[in-house]
Scaffold this active site. Structure first.
Site, PDB file in Angstrom:
ATOM      1  N   GLU A 148       0.857  -1.194   0.000  1.00  0.00           N
ATOM      2  CA  GLU A 148       0.000   0.000   0.000  1.00  0.00           C
ATOM      3  C   GLU A 148       0.886   1.235   0.000  1.00  0.00           C
ATOM      4  O   GLU A 148       2.000   1.229   0.528  1.00  0.00           O
ATOM      5  CB  GLU A 148      -0.882   0.013   1.260  1.00  0.00           C
ATOM      6  CG  GLU A 148      -2.119  -0.817   1.118  1.00  0.00           C
ATOM      7  CD  GLU A 148      -3.092  -0.607   2.279  1.00  0.00           C
ATOM      8  OE1 GLU A 148      -2.846   0.286   3.127  1.00  0.00           O
ATOM      9  OE2 GLU A 148      -4.069  -1.363   2.337  1.00  0.00           O
ATOM     10  N   LYS A 190      -9.542   6.829 -39.541  1.00  0.00           N
ATOM     11  CA  LYS A 190      -9.079   5.596 -38.867  1.00  0.00           C
ATOM     12  C   LYS A 190     -10.258   4.805 -38.314  1.00  0.00           C
ATOM     13  O   LYS A 190     -11.200   5.387 -37.781  1.00  0.00           O
ATOM     14  CB  LYS A 190      -8.131   5.983 -37.722  1.00  0.00           C
ATOM     15  CG  LYS A 190      -7.649   4.820 -36.883  1.00  0.00           C
ATOM     16  CD  LYS A 190      -6.611   5.268 -35.853  1.00  0.00           C
ATOM     17  CE  LYS A 190      -7.217   5.546 -34.504  1.00  0.00           C
ATOM     18  NZ  LYS A 190      -6.225   5.928 -33.488  1.00  0.00           N
ATOM     19  N   GLY A 195       1.620   1.948 -30.674  1.00  0.00           N
ATOM     20  CA  GLY A 195       2.296   2.359 -31.908  1.00  0.00           C
ATOM     21  C   GLY A 195       1.488   2.007 -33.148  1.00  0.00           C
ATOM     22  O   GLY A 195       1.835   2.405 -34.258  1.00  0.00           O
ATOM     23  N   GLY A 196       0.388   1.264 -32.952  1.00  0.00           N
ATOM     24  CA  GLY A 196      -0.414   0.798 -34.081  1.00  0.00           C
ATOM     25  C   GLY A 196      -0.857   1.928 -35.000  1.00  0.00           C
ATOM     26  O   GLY A 196      -0.733   1.824 -36.229  1.00  0.00           O
ATOM     27  N   THR A 197      -1.347   2.999 -34.426  1.00  0.00           N
ATOM     28  CA  THR A 197      -1.887   4.105 -35.228  1.00  0.00           C
ATOM     29  C   THR A 197      -0.800   4.724 -36.100  1.00  0.00           C
ATOM     30  O   THR A 197      -0.955   4.846 -37.322  1.00  0.00           O
ATOM     31  CB  THR A 197      -2.490   5.176 -34.296  1.00  0.00           C
ATOM     32  OG1 THR A 197      -3.521   4.573 -33.520  1.00  0.00           O
ATOM     33  CG2 THR A 197      -3.053   6.356 -35.077  1.00  0.00           C
TER      34      THR A 197
HETATM   35  C1  R5P Z   1      -6.581   7.826 -30.088  1.00  0.00           C
HETATM   36  O1  R5P Z   1      -7.659   8.320 -29.897  1.00  0.00           O
HETATM   37  C2  R5P Z   1      -5.329   8.570 -29.765  1.00  0.00           C
HETATM   38  O2  R5P Z   1      -5.359   9.866 -30.217  1.00  0.00           O
HETATM   39  C3  R5P Z   1      -4.114   7.859 -30.311  1.00  0.00           C
HETATM   40  O3  R5P Z   1      -4.239   7.740 -31.708  1.00  0.00           O
HETATM   41  C4  R5P Z   1      -3.973   6.507 -29.698  1.00  0.00           C
HETATM   42  O4  R5P Z   1      -3.971   6.617 -28.308  1.00  0.00           O
HETATM   43  C5  R5P Z   1      -2.698   5.833 -30.161  1.00  0.00           C
HETATM   44  O5  R5P Z   1      -2.679   4.542 -29.656  1.00  0.00           O
HETATM   45  P1  R5P Z   1      -1.835   3.401 -30.355  1.00  0.00           P
HETATM   46  O6  R5P Z   1      -0.393   3.839 -30.327  1.00  0.00           O
HETATM   47  O7  R5P Z   1      -2.088   2.188 -29.510  1.00  0.00           O
HETATM   48  O8  R5P Z   1      -2.371   3.220 -31.744  1.00  0.00           O
END
Ligand code: R5P
Length: 320
Positions: free
Chosen positions: A46, A199, A231-233
């Protein structure tokens, strides 16, 4: 009647365990020592907090980002409770990365609005003011009924990319939610054009960025987002613009959260460089040569200084 002159010496700056380096850099900017506090763990894990300096009648600032684990948020709440019970005059939660903000509205039935819950918790714990940097969505400010300063790093990131003198830069929003941020950023890059991805999030780790509005052929692309988690986006958007003939791809995100193996993914991606800030600390989670980290310490430090000295903060987050 003698008017009280505000002084930086009336302030106390504390750090939780989430951003110790940034907190020290902010203290250095302010030429103030970091105040001493025990922020530790009991044997059962805690959180144990004790403020080791007198804060009675002081303006207290607590620097603590609230990325996962939730202990970071809990440390902030408990630290505020400690200084509130020790009679601090004001308590400002300085939350460079405001976590738990992604669920900021109901998009499906039976979902929470976690950002509002966190805003309530911060207020109930004793905050009289909150400073944050580039909230996931600007309207989260409205979840607070106390002053809330949403600072923006757009000028810091803009200057960095302006200095690169990229030829034919096109600023690309990787999703519709990033359009305003990308538009503000594009204003900092003279001669830039803009494009937008539509997206579709397939799962927390998978996105579809096959629809792009705008032209990137032969251009240097700068992708602009608020945060990088998996990092996917950004990686998917980078691959798509290259398929459409982009010459090179840079990316910038304010908050480098870097979940799971995202650093490896960035290293193996076609991104030339990813520019982030230190709202989430640079640790072994992001030892990538592709990642450049810019500091928000002068921005946050300046905001704190102006609050203490009763000066305007607005020009630090106003856009031209
Ligand atoms: C989404 O609404 C946010 O603006 C970012 O695009 C998101 O958080 C990025 O996440 P990830 O790196 O997992 O794709």
């Amino acid at each position: 009647m003698i008017k009280e002159v505000p002084s930086l010496r009336e302030a106390k700056l504390f750090s939780g365990n989430s951003n110790p380096v940034l907190a020290k850099d902010i203290a250095d900017y302010l030429k103030l020592p970091l105040s001493e506090a025990l922020v530790s763990r009991f044997p059962d894990e805690e959180i144990q907090v004790r403020c080791l300096e007198n804060v009675r009648g002081k303006d207290v600032f607590i620097v603590q980002s609230t990325f996962s684990p939730a202990e970071n948020l809990f440390e902030l709440l408990i630290m505020m409770d400690a200084v509130r019970r020790a009679s601090a005059r004001t308590i400002c939660a300085v939350v460079p990365f405001f976590g738990y903000a992604r669920q900021d509205r109901k998009t499906k039935s039976r979902e929470p609005i976690t950002a509002k819950l966190v805003a309530n918790l911060i207020t109930v714990a004793g905050a009289t003011r909150v400073i944050s940097v580039d909230l996931h969505a600007g309207q989260i400010q409205g979840f607070f009924d106390i002053p809330m300063d949403n600072l923006t790093v757009v000028k810091i990131l803009g200057k960095y990319f302006r200095d690169k003198n990229l030829k034919k830069p096109v600023v690309v929003a990787p999703d519709v939610g990033a359009v305003q941020r990308a538009t503000d950023f594009a204003k900092e890059i003279p001669g830039s054009t803009q494009a937008i991805f539509v997206k579709k999030r397939l799962s927390p780790e998978e996105v579809d960025t096959s629809r792009l509005i705008g032209e990137v052929n032969g251009k240097s692309v700068i992708l602009v987002d608020d945060a990088i988690h998996t990092g996917g986006t950004l990686i998917s958007a980078a691959q798509e613009v290259l398929k459409r003939g982009a010459k090179e791809v840079y990316a910038t995100a304010v908050h480098g959260v870097f979940a799971k193996d995202s650093v490896d993914k960035i290293n193996n991606s076609p991104l030339k460089e990813l520019v982030i800030t230190d709202t989430v600390p640079s640790t072994e989670r992001q030892p990538s040569e592709k990642v450049t980290v810019l500091s928000v310490a002068p921005l946050v430090g300046e905001a704190i200084k102006r609050i203490i000295l009763h000066e305007s903060v607005s020009e630090l987050f106003e856009k031209d």
